[in-house]
Design a protein around this motif. Structure first.
Motif, PDB file in Angstrom:
ATOM      1  N   SER A 157      10.851  39.994  23.105  1.00  0.00           N
ATOM      2  CA  SER A 157       9.463  39.592  22.856  1.00  0.00           C
ATOM      3  C   SER A 157       8.964  40.067  21.504  1.00  0.00           C
ATOM      4  O   SER A 157       8.017  39.491  20.962  1.00  0.00           O
ATOM      5  CB  SER A 157       8.553  40.145  23.962  1.00  0.00           C
ATOM      6  N   ASN A 162      12.070  26.209  20.485  1.00  0.00           N
ATOM      7  CA  ASN A 162      12.060  25.115  21.454  1.00  0.00           C
ATOM      8  C   ASN A 162      13.090  24.040  21.134  1.00  0.00           C
ATOM      9  O   ASN A 162      13.008  22.928  21.654  1.00  0.00           O
ATOM     10  CB  ASN A 162      10.669  24.481  21.552  1.00  0.00           C
ATOM     11  N   ILE A 195      -0.582  33.122  29.925  1.00  0.00           N
ATOM     12  CA  ILE A 195       0.427  32.057  30.053  1.00  0.00           C
ATOM     13  C   ILE A 195       1.134  31.818  28.727  1.00  0.00           C
ATOM     14  O   ILE A 195       2.367  31.669  28.667  1.00  0.00           O
ATOM     15  CB  ILE A 195      -0.240  30.764  30.570  1.00  0.00           C
ATOM     16  N   GLU A 196       0.385  31.793  27.625  1.00  0.00           N
ATOM     17  CA  GLU A 196       0.993  31.566  26.317  1.00  0.00           C
ATOM     18  C   GLU A 196       1.946  32.695  25.951  1.00  0.00           C
ATOM     19  O   GLU A 196       3.045  32.449  25.446  1.00  0.00           O
ATOM     20  CB  GLU A 196      -0.091  31.436  25.254  1.00  0.00           C
ATOM     21  N   LYS A 201       5.043  32.478  28.078  1.00  0.00           N
ATOM     22  CA  LYS A 201       5.867  31.345  27.640  1.00  0.00           C
ATOM     23  C   LYS A 201       6.653  31.705  26.381  1.00  0.00           C
ATOM     24  O   LYS A 201       7.852  31.410  26.276  1.00  0.00           O
ATOM     25  CB  LYS A 201       4.974  30.127  27.392  1.00  0.00           C
ATOM     26  N   SER A 238       9.440  34.174  27.353  1.00  0.00           N
ATOM     27  CA  SER A 238      10.553  33.519  28.042  1.00  0.00           C
ATOM     28  C   SER A 238      11.384  32.680  27.086  1.00  0.00           C
ATOM     29  O   SER A 238      12.619  32.636  27.192  1.00  0.00           O
ATOM     30  CB  SER A 238      10.022  32.654  29.187  1.00  0.00           C
ATOM     31  N   LEU A 239      10.740  32.027  26.122  1.00  0.00           N
ATOM     32  CA  LEU A 239      11.488  31.228  25.154  1.00  0.00           C
ATOM     33  C   LEU A 239      12.344  32.109  24.249  1.00  0.00           C
ATOM     34  O   LEU A 239      13.505  31.784  23.965  1.00  0.00           O
ATOM     35  CB  LEU A 239      10.525  30.387  24.323  1.00  0.00           C
ATOM     36  N   VAL A 295       4.309  25.484  19.989  1.00  0.00           N
ATOM     37  CA  VAL A 295       4.454  25.472  21.448  1.00  0.00           C
ATOM     38  C   VAL A 295       3.153  25.831  22.155  1.00  0.00           C
ATOM     39  O   VAL A 295       3.119  25.881  23.388  1.00  0.00           O
ATOM     40  CB  VAL A 295       5.575  26.439  21.895  1.00  0.00           C
ATOM     41  N   SER A 336      -0.803  25.264  23.449  1.00  0.00           N
ATOM     42  CA  SER A 336      -1.528  24.119  24.001  1.00  0.00           C
ATOM     43  C   SER A 336      -2.462  23.531  22.947  1.00  0.00           C
ATOM     44  O   SER A 336      -2.856  24.203  21.998  1.00  0.00           O
ATOM     45  CB  SER A 336      -2.329  24.539  25.235  1.00  0.00           C
TER      46      SER A 336
END
Length: 883
Positions: free
Chosen positions: A86, A141, A550-551, A554, A557-558, A664, A666
């Motif tokens: 991270s 991504n 959430i961002e 995300k 995790s990516l 990536v 929103s």
């Protein structure tokens, strides 16, 4: 010959099992020996396995303990890798400046990815050759991204086509007017290419170039390995690719330095909002929203203070039965109720008229006062679909044409009936839920075991509101797309109308039912307080905390998936190198330095002001022309990939950039949801606050937090939005005015429904009560109308300044007309010496060619060019029309 022999013994699983000894020579064939021994080993081995497969309790616990310990140990190791990876996005490097970023959608087929990105780059080269187009591969991504940058000359010509207003130099009369490239020397600060155009203006200009890339005569075709995408004549290329999931996002990158200073003055500060800096960074649409939100927050102080006084003075003691005995406390409560309802109606009128004047001042200051134009003068929105190309009846430019009768058929036959059915269906569902609620309260309110059933209808109603809102929002977008509006303003207005109608039922339907069907003022007070507080708290959490978490999850995790192939040691060393590199770069950025003039160093607001002052001093000492500025070397030192290279050759140590992280995030399309939230809050305060005087206090506290919440959301959780140039808040102004008129009616009916009139005049008949309520309603509406007439919507000084600009424009037209008449009427000597044209129509032909060349020089978008649909193939070294 001596043979060595070997013996093996086989015994069974029981004491009575026989024992066999088998002897064989060492010289025997191994295959034959194994074929002989296999059945025996299997027979007695199975019995041994059965004997061993009956474990004891201790062995089971030991095995379970070992497995759980292994799982926990693996989880700890993977958690450490997750946290360590991270750091790659936490210490992402700052992206090199670009005006626009186009992110391609991910596909498992690498050939399709390369084909689509190369096809789009080729179209950009043909339509806008002067754009700097570069490609990068985003490892985060696994997709390609196109970085677009425009030079200063193209930006100035785009500013003219986008009708961006700029300040005129004082020696030429001052004021604001539309920028003109041919008269660029008349505008103040045009020599400073780093400060003349704001970051948002640069982005809007380049986005206009991209949106106006349309398929020419005969259309276009993109052939991919698994599908073929067709573009009819006049179809916008990039929006079409977005709808077919070839292009994922078209976004503007954040400027980290500017954003850092903006957050310090906006998110973490309790001082007034930096509206001008918000306008420069996010555009006038978002700046206008925050100016309106701040103005509403200021206006809420008045009903808040009065509501506190009324609450402690009268307490609003409600009696649902008008025949109850009247006492002094109830009389004071009734007077407070009437006065507060009357004050709310007048306050809403003054607030709306006051805001009209404020937004007129802001629009004039930002150069958008006359931004509203006739729809024929506006360019069609990129998603507008036409049946064919036709000339614009005003400008004569070729653009998509959609018949008016199709608009009428779709609107009145499909979209309006569906919208009406959705609104009525939601209202009927609400009535059913409240009926079930009443039945549940009647049968199970006194039950000890089944009392929980009384809560089920309201839980179902809350879930129904959330689910129906999401479904209807998608349906409203689909219906609006079917209506196929030509301009963004029309599209936005009709979308707001559809959403407001549905939200009005879900937000206020229960309150209307309690107030006018059940006629329970006490329950109305409790319901209003519950809805207002819970809605505000949950929305603030859903807007900031949830998207932010959430961002970040995300991104983590990516990065975790991206570094799965790296060992623990190499990942640790790589993260440490990235961390040290980022810290050293931050120290270099914080150290004092002189920015290079050749680069677009869009820094903090303070830095821009300093550079602008230094630029003005330099201009006074040594004047510079625009030609010299255009000839300056504009080169961005970057590590982006040159064409046709696609993927990095060495990607064992991936390093992320800020552009990859933003791609990536929103998308924040428009401030529609933010306006809608405040609109509903304004309705709660205006319509039903006499039942709960502290509603304005709750709204005030919420808005003080809401300003920072929305600012945090824009700066940290979403992509940088494209702010449109607006002069007001659009359809929301009309919606709030209608809500103000409805507020007068609702408050007057509340006064009659609560039994206040009958308690004050016990002998008054039912018809007399209605007459008093109607007269009171008309009196308040008349007062609202008088205030609207007496208070002008535009301040006097703004009218004077606009009149001055119009006067200067007319005088300039007169001077140009005189100059043109002198140049077209030469002296007699010149007429005698002037050679005659070789043909009768030579003069008109040359004038026509001159007009065509002039139109090409002043055009950057292909739809404006006269030869855009009959363009011949051009070489790479040919001049662009903007040169």
């Amino acid at each position: 010959m001596l043979h060595r022999q070997r013996s093996l013994s086989f015994t069974g699983g029981t004491p009575t099992s026989p024992i066999f000894d088998v002897c064989f020579d060492d010289d025997d064939d191994d295959v034959a020996r194994s074929q002989f021994l296999a059945p025996c080993q299997k027979f007695w081995g199975d019995e041994e396995d059965e004997r061993e497969e009956t474990p004891t309790g201790e062995s089971v616990m030991a095995t379970l303990h070992n497995k759980v310990g292994a799982i926990i140990q693996d989880g700890i190791v993977e958690g450490q890798r997750f946290a360590l990876s991270s750091d790659l996005w936490r210490y992402a490097s700052t992206s090199t400046h670009c005006d626009l970023l186009i992110t391609m959608a991910f596909s498992n087929d690498d050939v399709e990815n390369k084909t689509s990105v190369m096809w789009l780059v080729q179209q950009m080269k043909e339509h806008e050759p002067n754009l700097r187009v570069e490609i990068r591969y985003h490892r985060l991504n696994s997709c390609y991204a196109i970085y677009l940058t425009a030079d200063y000359k193209s930006l100035l010509k785009g500013a003219e086509l986008c009708h961006i207003k700029k300040a005129i130099k004082s020696k030429f009369g001052g004021g604001m007017r539309d920028f003109s490239f041919e008269e660029a020397q008349f505008f103040a600060g045009v020599e400073g290419k780093n400060t003349f155009l704001s970051p948002m203006e640069r982005t809007l200009i380049v986005k206009q170039m991209v949106d106006m890339m349309r398929a020419g005569k005969g259309g276009l075709t993109l052939k991919l390995p698994r599908r073929t995408i067709s573009f009819t004549e006049g179809t916008a290329i990039v929006p079409r690719l977005q709808s077919t999931n070839v292009v994922q996002h078209v976004s503007a990158l954040h400027n980290t330095e500017f954003l850092k200073h903006l957050q310090q003055k906006w998110v973490t500060s309790i001082e007034a909002q930096p509206i001008d800096q918000i306008k420069d960074y996010f555009g006038t649409e978002i700046a206008m929203y925050f100016a309106w939100l701040g103005h509403l927050t200021t206006a809420l102080w008045f009903p808040s203070l009065l509501g506190i006084v009324m609450w402690f003075l009268g307490g609003f003691k409600y009696k649902n039965n008008p025949g109850d005995k009247q006492d002094l406390y109830q009389l004071i409560s009734d007077i407070c109720f009437v006065l507060f309802a009357f004050f709310n109606c007048i306050w809403s009128t003054i607030y709306l008229e006051w805001w009209k004047r404020v937004q007129a001042e802001l629009a004039f200051k930002w150069g958008t006062y006359d931004a509203t134009q006739d729809s024929y003068l506006q360019d069609p929105r990129p998603a507008f679909q036409g049946d064919y190309l036709a000339p614009n009846p005003v400008s004569g430019r070729m653009e998509p044409f959609y018949p008016a009768w199709k608009h009428i058929v779709v609107r009145y036959v499909i979209t309006y009936p569906i919208t009406f059915l959705c609104v009525v269906g939601m209202f009927v569902a609400m009535l059913v839920v409240f009926t079930v609620q009443d039945l549940a309260d009647f049968y199970f309110s006194e039950s000890f075991f089944f009392h929980w059933i009384c809560y089920l209808p309201m839980i179902v109603y809350a879930l129904m509101i959330v689910i129906s809102d999401k479904i209807y929002r998608r349906l409203a977008l689909i219906l609006n797309d079917w209506e196929n509006y030509r301009t963004d303003d029309e599209y936005e207005d009709f979308l707001i109308t559809k959403i407001v109608l549905f939200q009005f039922v879900t937000a206020f339907g229960s309150l209307f039912y309690i107030a006018f069907v059940l006629r329970d003022m006490k329950r109305l007070q409790e319901t209003l307080a519950t809805l207002l507080i819970t809605r505000q708290v949950t929305q603030n959490i859903m807007e900031t905390v949830v998207p932010f978490m959430i961002e970040k999850l995300k991104l983590s995790s990516l990065t975790y998936k991206m570094t799965r192939s790296m060992s623990d040691g190499s990942l640790r060393r790589h993260v440490e190198n990235v961390r040290n590199k980022r810290q050293s770069s931050v120290e270099q950025e914080e150290s004092p330095r002189t920015p290079r003039e050749g680069l677009f160093t869009l820094g903090s607001p303070e830095g821009q002001e300093v550079r602008q002052r230094k630029g003005l001093e330099t201009e006074k000492e040594q004047p510079r022309t625009l030609s010299s500025i255009f000839r300056e070397d504009f080169s961005l030192k970057t590590e982006r990939l040159p064409l046709p290279e696609f993927k990095p050759s060495h990607d064992s140590n991936p390093e992320l950039t800020q552009a990859e992280l933003e791609s990536v995030m929103s998308v924040y399309a428009r401030p529609l949801d933010d306006f809608l939230e405040m609109f509903i809050q304004f309705g709660y305060v205006l319509l039903f606050s006499p039942a709960f005087p502290l509603a304005a206090v709750c709204a005030l506290i919420n808005n003080l937090i809401e300003i920072r919440v929305d600012a945090f959301k824009l700066c940290n959780t979403v992509q940088r939005p494209f702010g449109r140039r607006v002069k007001d808040i659009g359809a929301w102004q009309k919606a709030m005015e209608l809500l103000g008129i409805l507020g007068v009616m609702v408050n007057c009916v509340l006064i009659g429904q609560s039994g206040l009139v009958q308690r004050i005049w016990p002998e008054l008949s039912w018809g007399g009560q209605i007459l008093i309520i109607v007269v009171l309603e008309h009196v308040i509406l008349a007062i609202k109308m008088i205030i609207d007439i007496l208070v002008p919507d535009v301040p006097h000084w703004v009218r004077i300044e606009t009149a001055k600009q119009e006067h200067f424009r007319r005088e300039a037209f007169k001077r140009e007309s005189r100059l043109l008449s002198h140049t077209q009427t030469p002296s007699s000597d010149q007429q005698n010496n002037q050679p005659e044209p070789s043909t009768p129509d030579a003069g008109p032909r040359f004038n026509r060619l001159d007009q065509i060349n002039r139109s090409k020089r002043r055009s950057i978008t292909p739809m404006v060019r006269l030869s855009s649909f009959t363009r011949k193939p051009r070489k790479d070294n040919d001049d662009n029309c903007i040169d």
